[in-house]
Design an enzyme around this catalytic site. Structure first.
Site, mmCIF file in Angstrom:
data_model
loop_
_atom_site.group_PDB
_atom_site.id
_atom_site.type_symbol
_atom_site.label_atom_id
_atom_site.label_comp_id
_atom_site.label_asym_id
_atom_site.label_seq_id
_atom_site.Cartn_x
_atom_site.Cartn_y
_atom_site.Cartn_z
ATOM 1 N N HIS A 309 0.859 -1.182 0.000
ATOM 2 C CA HIS A 309 0.000 0.000 0.000
ATOM 3 C C HIS A 309 0.894 1.229 0.000
ATOM 4 C CE1 HIS A 309 -3.855 -1.946 0.507
ATOM 5 N NE2 HIS A 309 -3.437 -2.625 1.568
ATOM 6 N N CYS A 352 -0.217 2.810 -4.516
ATOM 7 C CA CYS A 352 -0.902 4.061 -4.865
ATOM 8 C C CYS A 352 -0.064 5.245 -4.416
ATOM 9 C CB CYS A 352 -2.269 4.118 -4.198
ATOM 10 S SG CYS A 352 -3.471 3.007 -4.953
#
Length: 471
Positions: A309, A352
């Site tokens: 992440h 991301c």
């Protein structure tokens, strides 16, 4: 005297001839186009600092340069250097290429009357108008390199000229070639290595102004070519348990498919694979520091792939703590990892880089959902790699946006990257052409439910073409 005073004192002792020699020895670190801006020693030092090659606590590169131009007086008077110890260090951690040192030493041994003969013999290879009367032998070497008749492994033309002028010079060149072959044998089959490097040289572009073609590609022939570190973060249960604000950091289903694809791809490209699973922020720092401390002298490259992440300019450890991408790449700057100086450092980040929402049942995002709107006035991603040469950072997405991960098929970015590496490397595409194809492919995909798109972004400070030959 402090650091700056010492540099000023040394600069006062460096004349124009010494400065020319220093610049020539640095051509593998500072392109000729940039060197044209250097008109005094302090400017030279300034650029070395920008490149991470000169720091208050790391003077090795400067010491090595002064040693090679025979300014031992400056080493002892201003840098308190033990010459014997420095010679031992140069043997194990040299940053100036032995090829450049060879050419410089040859230039020192050719007398002025021999220089005329040198120019005369070269007239069948270099136009007379390019061999001006005031040219030094270093100037001639640079002109030969521009025209592709001189290179680290292309010394035949130089030997031909030296054979006419002074046969002792030919012996020095042959001694260099022999030493180079001995180093190559330690790394792998010589026949394979030379074949790849010759192919690489024929397809490369140089940094020299006004010239079309120059032998400029990263050497990529050692076996293994280098380490490929894969950090694969899947289980974020600890982050969710320890901090309620991290409840949106879901486990990254499908990431193992990416890790396996990367492993298989870079194994085919002759890298030594190291895969680490579910690493906290502290462990990620420790992992990169561990590879920073390894000796990469017999390697040609370093690759690091991080699957996790992320947010703007950062990735998350499995404990939910942020890790700045800039911190991770900076471990491998020339000053922090000397054995990788001048070699490509490649990072692929699947994460991301901004705010996202959940994107359906089968598509997940690699980002923590934001709970409030934050204005960001600065671009962190633009600072993710050090301001020096030889870095490539491949990001799954541009800043502020999400990247997509299929829970069965893996991520759009990593799957496309591996596919294009497998297709492009045998065709001798360089890495930037391959990443352009990845951009085109990923940008065509769409999350139908949320009408989401994704655009990868490579950032680089590579100085040469980067190929990964298959054979």
């Amino acid at each position: 005297m402090d650091f700056r005073e010492i540099l000023c004192k040394i600069s006062e002792e460096i004349d124009s001839q010494d400065l020319t020699a220093l610049k020539f020895l640095c051509l593998d670190h500072i392109p000729l186009r940039r060197q044209e801006l250097i008109n005094d020693t302090l400017k030279f030092f300034e650029i070395l600092e920008e490149k991470g090659l000169l720091e208050e606590n790391n003077l090795f590169f400067l010491k090595e340069l002064l040693y090679h131009i025979c300014r031992k007086d400056l080493l002892t008077n201003f840098l308190n250097t033990n010459i014997t110890e420095l010679e031992d260090q140069i043997q194990t951690k040299r940053q100036v290429s032995s090829y450049r040192v060879l050419l410089f030493n040859l230039s020192e041994e050719v007398a002025k009357f021999e220089l005329k003969s040198f120019k005369f013999i070269l007239r069948n290879k270099i136009p007379k108008c390019k061999l001006e009367d005031n040219m030094t032998l270093i100037d001639i070497f640079i002109e030969m390199e521009k025209r592709g008749i001189l290179g680290e492994e292309n010394l035949d033309a130089l030997k031909e000229v030296c054979d006419v002028i002074d046969k002792t010079l030919v012996k020095k060149i042959k001694d260099y070639e022999l030493t180079r072959v001995e180093r190559s044998i330690e790394r792998g089959p010589v026949e394979s290595q030379y074949g790849e490097e010759m192919m690489t040289e024929q397809a490369t572009i140089g940094d020299f102004p006004g010239e079309e073609v120059q032998d400029k590609a990263y050497k990529m022939s050692s076996r293994p070519r280098g380490y490929c570190l894969i950090i694969n973060n899947n289980n974020f249960q600890r982050a969710r348990e320890e901090k309620p604000e991290h409840k949106e950091l879901k486990d990254r289903k499908g990431t193992d498919v990416d890790a396996e694809a990367l492993k298989n791809t870079f194994k085919e490209l002759h890298f030594e694979i190291v895969t680490l699973q579910d690493r906290t922020a502290k462990q990620i720092h420790q992992d990169l520091q561990s590879f920073q401390k390894k000796n990469h002298e017999d390697k040609d490259c370093f690759v690091c792939c991080i699957l996790s992440h992320g947010d703007k300019g950062t990735i998350y450890g499995t404990d939910g703590q942020e890790v700045a991408i800039r911190d991770l790449t900076s471990y491998f700057s020339s000053s922090n990892c000397v054995s990788l100086a001048g070699k490509p450092k490649v990072f692929f980040i699947q994460a991301c880089q901004g705010r996202t929402t959940q994107s359906g049942l089968t598509l997940y995002t690699d980002s923590k959902q934001e709970r409030e709107f934050l204005e960001m006035d600065t671009s962190l991603q633009s600072e993710c790699i050090p301001d020096e040469a030889d870095f490539l950072l491949g990001m799954a997405t541009v800043e502020n946006y999400i990247s997509y991960r299929h829970i069965i098929d893996g991520t759009w970015y990593i799957q496309s990257l591996c596919k294009n590496l497998k297709e492009g490397c045998p065709r001798r595409l360089d890495i930037l052409d391959i990443l352009t194809n990845v951009n085109a492919e990923v940008s065509q995909k769409i999350d139908i439910k949320n009408k989401g798109k994704q655009m990868p972004q490579p950032k680089y400070t590579l100085r040469k073409k980067l190929f990964f030959p298959i054979n």
